[in-house]
Design a protein around this motif. Structure first.
Motif, PDB file in Angstrom:
ATOM      1  N   GLU A  29       0.835  -1.204   0.000  1.00  0.00           N
ATOM      2  CA  GLU A  29       0.000   0.000   0.000  1.00  0.00           C
ATOM      3  C   GLU A  29       0.872   1.258   0.000  1.00  0.00           C
ATOM      4  N   LEU A  30       1.906   1.270   0.853  1.00  0.00           N
ATOM      5  CA  LEU A  30       2.781   2.442   0.915  1.00  0.00           C
ATOM      6  C   LEU A  30       3.584   2.567  -0.374  1.00  0.00           C
ATOM      7  N   ARG A  31       4.022   1.453  -0.918  1.00  0.00           N
ATOM      8  CA  ARG A  31       4.777   1.498  -2.175  1.00  0.00           C
ATOM      9  C   ARG A  31       3.927   2.126  -3.287  1.00  0.00           C
ATOM     10  N   ALA A  32       2.674   1.720  -3.371  1.00  0.00           N
ATOM     11  CA  ALA A  32       1.791   2.273  -4.397  1.00  0.00           C
ATOM     12  C   ALA A  32       1.606   3.778  -4.208  1.00  0.00           C
ATOM     13  N   TYR A  33       1.454   4.188  -2.939  1.00  0.00           N
ATOM     14  CA  TYR A  33       1.261   5.620  -2.650  1.00  0.00           C
ATOM     15  C   TYR A  33       2.511   6.416  -3.037  1.00  0.00           C
ATOM     16  N   LEU A  34       3.687   5.913  -2.662  1.00  0.00           N
ATOM     17  CA  LEU A  34       4.920   6.634  -2.942  1.00  0.00           C
ATOM     18  C   LEU A  34       5.210   6.694  -4.438  1.00  0.00           C
ATOM     19  N   LEU A  35       4.902   5.630  -5.152  1.00  0.00           N
ATOM     20  CA  LEU A  35       5.088   5.647  -6.600  1.00  0.00           C
ATOM     21  C   LEU A  35       4.166   6.689  -7.246  1.00  0.00           C
ATOM     22  N   ASP A  36       2.930   6.703  -6.797  1.00  0.00           N
ATOM     23  CA  ASP A  36       1.965   7.639  -7.366  1.00  0.00           C
ATOM     24  C   ASP A  36       2.332   9.091  -7.046  1.00  0.00           C
ATOM     25  N   SER A  37       2.669   9.356  -5.782  1.00  0.00           N
ATOM     26  CA  SER A  37       3.005  10.734  -5.402  1.00  0.00           C
ATOM     27  C   SER A  37       4.306  11.186  -6.062  1.00  0.00           C
ATOM     28  N   SER A  38       5.285  10.295  -6.163  1.00  0.00           N
ATOM     29  CA  SER A  38       6.551  10.659  -6.811  1.00  0.00           C
ATOM     30  C   SER A  38       6.340  10.934  -8.287  1.00  0.00           C
ATOM     31  N   ALA A  39       5.503  10.113  -8.924  1.00  0.00           N
ATOM     32  CA  ALA A  39       5.204  10.344 -10.340  1.00  0.00           C
ATOM     33  C   ALA A  39       4.504  11.686 -10.537  1.00  0.00           C
ATOM     34  N   SER A  40       3.585  12.009  -9.637  1.00  0.00           N
ATOM     35  CA  SER A  40       2.871  13.287  -9.726  1.00  0.00           C
ATOM     36  C   SER A  40       3.837  14.462  -9.565  1.00  0.00           C
ATOM     37  N   ALA A  41       4.740  14.353  -8.590  1.00  0.00           N
ATOM     38  CA  ALA A  41       5.705  15.424  -8.367  1.00  0.00           C
ATOM     39  C   ALA A  41       6.615  15.607  -9.580  1.00  0.00           C
ATOM     40  N   LEU A  42       7.085  14.499 -10.137  1.00  0.00           N
ATOM     41  CA  LEU A  42       7.961  14.578 -11.311  1.00  0.00           C
ATOM     42  C   LEU A  42       7.235  15.179 -12.510  1.00  0.00           C
ATOM     43  N   HIS A  43       5.979  14.821 -12.643  1.00  0.00           N
ATOM     44  CA  HIS A  43       5.188  15.382 -13.745  1.00  0.00           C
ATOM     45  C   HIS A  43       5.060  16.899 -13.607  1.00  0.00           C
ATOM     46  N   LEU A  44       4.789  17.355 -12.374  1.00  0.00           N
ATOM     47  CA  LEU A  44       4.667  18.794 -12.131  1.00  0.00           C
ATOM     48  C   LEU A  44       5.992  19.526 -12.343  1.00  0.00           C
ATOM     49  N   LEU A  45       7.085  18.818 -12.109  1.00  0.00           N
ATOM     50  CA  LEU A  45       8.411  19.412 -12.306  1.00  0.00           C
ATOM     51  C   LEU A  45       8.880  19.331 -13.749  1.00  0.00           C
ATOM     52  N   GLY A  46       8.082  18.692 -14.607  1.00  0.00           N
ATOM     53  CA  GLY A  46       8.418  18.631 -16.030  1.00  0.00           C
ATOM     54  C   GLY A  46       9.252  17.449 -16.444  1.00  0.00           C
ATOM     55  N   ASP A  47       9.511  16.519 -15.525  1.00  0.00           N
ATOM     56  CA  ASP A  47      10.294  15.321 -15.860  1.00  0.00           C
ATOM     57  C   ASP A  47       9.316  14.207 -16.256  1.00  0.00           C
ATOM     58  N   LEU A  48       8.781  14.312 -17.461  1.00  0.00           N
ATOM     59  CA  LEU A  48       7.725  13.402 -17.888  1.00  0.00           C
ATOM     60  C   LEU A  48       8.216  11.969 -18.078  1.00  0.00           C
ATOM     61  N   LYS A  49       9.458  11.802 -18.518  1.00  0.00           N
ATOM     62  CA  LYS A  49       9.999  10.467 -18.728  1.00  0.00           C
ATOM     63  C   LYS A  49      10.058   9.690 -17.423  1.00  0.00           C
ATOM     64  N   SER A  50      10.604  10.308 -16.379  1.00  0.00           N
ATOM     65  CA  SER A  50      10.683   9.630 -15.080  1.00  0.00           C
ATOM     66  C   SER A  50       9.308   9.436 -14.478  1.00  0.00           C
ATOM     67  N   ALA A  51       8.417  10.418 -14.663  1.00  0.00           N
ATOM     68  CA  ALA A  51       7.056  10.291 -14.140  1.00  0.00           C
ATOM     69  C   ALA A  51       6.348   9.108 -14.770  1.00  0.00           C
ATOM     70  N   THR A  52       6.500   8.934 -16.069  1.00  0.00           N
ATOM     71  CA  THR A  52       5.863   7.810 -16.775  1.00  0.00           C
ATOM     72  C   THR A  52       6.425   6.491 -16.293  1.00  0.00           C
ATOM     73  N   ARG A  53       7.724   6.445 -16.091  1.00  0.00           N
ATOM     74  CA  ARG A  53       8.357   5.200 -15.624  1.00  0.00           C
ATOM     75  C   ARG A  53       7.796   4.785 -14.273  1.00  0.00           C
ATOM     76  N   LEU A  54       7.671   5.725 -13.342  1.00  0.00           N
ATOM     77  CA  LEU A  54       7.142   5.400 -12.024  1.00  0.00           C
ATOM     78  C   LEU A  54       5.657   5.046 -12.091  1.00  0.00           C
ATOM     79  N   SER A  55       4.929   5.728 -12.959  1.00  0.00           N
ATOM     80  CA  SER A  55       3.502   5.420 -13.109  1.00  0.00           C
ATOM     81  C   SER A  55       3.300   3.997 -13.579  1.00  0.00           C
ATOM     82  N   LEU A  56       4.148   3.542 -14.476  1.00  0.00           N
ATOM     83  CA  LEU A  56       4.043   2.176 -14.960  1.00  0.00           C
ATOM     84  C   LEU A  56       4.363   1.159 -13.861  1.00  0.00           C
ATOM     85  N   GLN A  57       5.272   1.525 -12.973  1.00  0.00           N
ATOM     86  CA  GLN A  57       5.586   0.632 -11.843  1.00  0.00           C
ATOM     87  C   GLN A  57       4.424   0.549 -10.848  1.00  0.00           C
ATOM     88  N   ALA A  58       3.705   1.659 -10.732  1.00  0.00           N
ATOM     89  CA  ALA A  58       2.560   1.681  -9.809  1.00  0.00           C
ATOM     90  C   ALA A  58       1.438   0.786 -10.308  1.00  0.00           C
TER      91      ALA A  58
END
Length: 234
Positions: free
Chosen positions: A205-234
């Motif tokens: 549960e925590l892993r899913a939350y951290l992946l989702d929140s990290s992906a969201s933060a990266l997306h807002l920061l403009g790092d779309l490649k890393s955000a997509t990678r984490l989203s796929l892991q989630a």
């Protein structure tokens, strides 16, 4: 305007002036320079909540204090007194009321209940304080009050244990909020902490939350490649 909201706005106006070490005379002079003079006597009445707060006056004072209008009203609404709730309610009762209000979409009421729960628990139960402040953060975030949400999550982090799941979730949330404010350096600090916690084999549960929140933060920061990678892991 509701008397309780009027009093809350007045209290906040007085607090803002005090924090900036401004006298009534100084504020009067600054409003006059902006072409919309608010006399010291009128300002005093506004701060006491004795009179309704006209939108024109609020807009001028927001410019004087360096605030966005929406932020002022959100701060005032969040200052709802705990006496809004029955005196015999415990922190746990208030927390449950917050969850109930949140569940039916009454975000203002939920935020008030969570804040009241934190205030009534502060002397005895730091865990409840942290959970209530973090829950209030989610309410204010959904209402678009990003700065207020950040303050609540900071208050939660002040009392959470460093390695607890609640602390990890708060760190992930802070990364997203800071990224939304374009505070990239600070956002990266919390983002790196979230990513480090992912390496520590957290619960699913925590892993899913951290992946989702990290992906969201990266997306807002403009790092779309890393955000997509984490989203796929989630």
């Amino acid at each position: 305007m509701n008397e309780g909201v009027r009093k809350s706005i007045g209290k906040l106006l007085r607090q803002l002036r005090s924090e900036r070490a401004m006298s009534l005379v100084t504020v009067e002079e600054l409003t006059e320079k902006l072409g919309a003079r608010i006399t010291r006597s009128r300002l005093s009445e506004l701060e006491r909540g004795d009179i309704p707060v006209p939108l024109d006056d609020v807009q001028v004072l927001c410019r004087v204090y360096g605030l966005v209008l929406a932020d002022l009203f959100m701060e005032a609404l969040a200052a709802r007194p705990t006496k809004h709730f029955p005196r015999d309610w415990s922190a746990e009762d208030l927390f449950e009321e917050g969850k109930r209000m949140y569940g039916v979409g009454k975000l203002h009421e939920a935020g008030w209940a969570f804040d009241a729960a934190a205030e009534r628990a502060e002397a005895a139960d730091e865990t409840m304080v942290g959970l209530a402040r973090a829950s209030a953060c989610h309410c204010y975030d959904r209402m678009g009050a990003n700065r207020l949400a950040m303050r609540r999550i900071e208050e939660a982090l002040d009392v959470f244990e460093g390695e607890s799941e609640a602390s990890s979730r708060a760190i992930g949330k802070m990364a997203v909020l800071l990224a939304g404010e374009r505070a990239e350096v600070r956002a990266r600090v919390y983002l790196d902490a979230s990513l480090a916690k992912l390496e520590a084999d957290p619960s699913p549960e925590l892993r899913a939350y951290l992946l989702d929140s990290s992906a969201s933060a990266l997306h807002l920061l403009g790092d779309l490649k890393s955000a997509t990678r984490l989203s796929l892991q989630a």
